[in-house]
Design a protein around this motif. Sequence first.
Motif, PDB file in Angstrom:
ATOM      1  N   TRP A  85      13.979  -8.351   9.288  1.00  0.00           N
ATOM      2  CA  TRP A  85      12.210  -8.449   9.958  1.00  0.00           C
ATOM      3  C   TRP A  85      11.077  -9.204   9.051  1.00  0.00           C
ATOM      4  O   TRP A  85      11.695  -9.412   7.597  1.00  0.00           O
ATOM      5  N   ARG A  86      10.504  -9.062  10.117  1.00  0.00           N
ATOM      6  CA  ARG A  86       9.196 -10.263   9.522  1.00  0.00           C
ATOM      7  C   ARG A  86       8.663  -8.688   8.747  1.00  0.00           C
ATOM      8  O   ARG A  86       7.633  -7.833   9.073  1.00  0.00           O
ATOM      9  N   VAL A  87       7.939  -8.995   7.449  1.00  0.00           N
ATOM     10  CA  VAL A  87       7.402  -8.846   6.673  1.00  0.00           C
ATOM     11  C   VAL A  87       5.732  -8.743   6.707  1.00  0.00           C
ATOM     12  O   VAL A  87       5.783 -10.724   6.378  1.00  0.00           O
ATOM     13  N   PRO A  88       4.693  -8.935   7.408  1.00  0.00           N
ATOM     14  CA  PRO A  88       3.565  -8.946   6.963  1.00  0.00           C
ATOM     15  C   PRO A  88       3.203  -8.974   5.674  1.00  0.00           C
ATOM     16  O   PRO A  88       3.493  -8.978   4.534  1.00  0.00           O
ATOM     17  N   ARG A  89       2.323  -9.500   5.515  1.00  0.00           N
ATOM     18  CA  ARG A  89       1.479  -9.549   4.153  1.00  0.00           C
ATOM     19  C   ARG A  89       0.148  -8.920   3.499  1.00  0.00           C
ATOM     20  O   ARG A  89       0.732  -8.328   2.291  1.00  0.00           O
ATOM     21  N   ILE A  90       0.175  -7.911   4.133  1.00  0.00           N
ATOM     22  CA  ILE A  90      -0.247  -6.929   4.132  1.00  0.00           C
ATOM     23  C   ILE A  90       0.311  -5.585   4.885  1.00  0.00           C
ATOM     24  O   ILE A  90       0.218  -5.489   6.229  1.00  0.00           O
ATOM     25  N   LEU A  91       1.513  -4.314   4.648  1.00  0.00           N
ATOM     26  CA  LEU A  91       2.261  -3.923   5.232  1.00  0.00           C
ATOM     27  C   LEU A  91       1.543  -2.161   4.272  1.00  0.00           C
ATOM     28  O   LEU A  91       1.706  -1.571   3.357  1.00  0.00           O
ATOM     29  N   LYS A  92       0.772  -1.593   5.940  1.00  0.00           N
ATOM     30  CA  LYS A  92       0.029  -0.047   5.111  1.00  0.00           C
ATOM     31  C   LYS A  92       2.158   0.873   6.028  1.00  0.00           C
ATOM     32  O   LYS A  92       2.143   1.068   6.756  1.00  0.00           O
ATOM     33  N   VAL A  93       1.797   1.945   4.687  1.00  0.00           N
ATOM     34  CA  VAL A  93       3.084   2.946   5.376  1.00  0.00           C
ATOM     35  C   VAL A  93       2.404   4.289   5.089  1.00  0.00           C
ATOM     36  O   VAL A  93       2.006   4.549   3.952  1.00  0.00           O
ATOM     37  N   GLU A  94       1.735   4.384   6.094  1.00  0.00           N
ATOM     38  CA  GLU A  94       1.732   6.342   6.418  1.00  0.00           C
ATOM     39  C   GLU A  94       2.268   7.303   7.119  1.00  0.00           C
ATOM     40  O   GLU A  94       3.388   7.308   7.999  1.00  0.00           O
ATOM     41  N   SER A  95       2.568   8.152   6.053  1.00  0.00           N
ATOM     42  CA  SER A  95       3.639   9.096   6.460  1.00  0.00           C
ATOM     43  C   SER A  95       3.175  10.142   5.783  1.00  0.00           C
ATOM     44  O   SER A  95       3.291  11.095   4.895  1.00  0.00           O
ATOM     45  N   ALA A  96       2.627  11.528   6.421  1.00  0.00           N
ATOM     46  CA  ALA A  96       2.153  13.201   6.483  1.00  0.00           C
ATOM     47  C   ALA A  96       3.954  13.567   5.891  1.00  0.00           C
ATOM     48  O   ALA A  96       3.771  14.498   4.571  1.00  0.00           O
ATOM     49  N   PHE A  97       4.620  13.013   6.031  1.00  0.00           N
ATOM     50  CA  PHE A  97       6.038  14.415   6.327  1.00  0.00           C
ATOM     51  C   PHE A  97       7.396  13.268   6.360  1.00  0.00           C
ATOM     52  O   PHE A  97       7.331  13.058   7.666  1.00  0.00           O
ATOM     53  N   GLY A  98       8.414  13.376   5.502  1.00  0.00           N
ATOM     54  CA  GLY A  98       9.418  12.136   5.560  1.00  0.00           C
ATOM     55  C   GLY A  98       9.746  11.465   5.400  1.00  0.00           C
ATOM     56  O   GLY A  98       8.818  11.188   4.184  1.00  0.00           O
TER      57      GLY A  98
END
Length: 180
Positions: A85-98
């Motif tokens: 998969w192509r990784v962007p320059r900035i990756l934001k990962v948001e998760s409340a639960f999990g």
Amino acid sequence: MTSPREDRLPVLSEDDRETAVRRLQEAYAEERISHEEMDGRLGQVLTAKTHGELAAAVASLPAEQPDTTSTISAAGGRIQRRGVWRVPRILKVESAFGRVRLDLSRAVIEHPVVDIELILGTGGARITVPRDAIVEVEGLRTGWKDVRYRARRRSRPDGPTIRISGAMEFGRLKIRHARR
């Protein structure tokens, strides 16, 4: 004294300043500007009163590429990226639960520096980085658990730098280098 035309221009927002600061930091990380030049330009950005002054501070930097930031978010459940998969320059990962599982070992990394910003409520995260990656976790705040990462003894200097920042409330971050 400002001219009447400058009085009608919209006031600089914090987003405008933050974007300019991020562009300067990226240029410095990619060794496009020196430390002294970055310091001088940061001073210009932070004291700029007009959009023209702000634009002058970042004028000679490469234009931002619109596809360099990506956000993955989920209220609950699992967030997972693996394989090619192509990784962007900035990756934001948001998760409340999990749980979050990011495997960068076979991913296409086109940038010398990748910033991963984690905004996690509960649930842990596990990130597998390429064998030759350099990992920086100084910008990550954890609430309840700690970060588990042991740096490789010999990382090649030409490997990507993975900078992990953000905030995790209740969960542990585990980072490991790929074996292959």
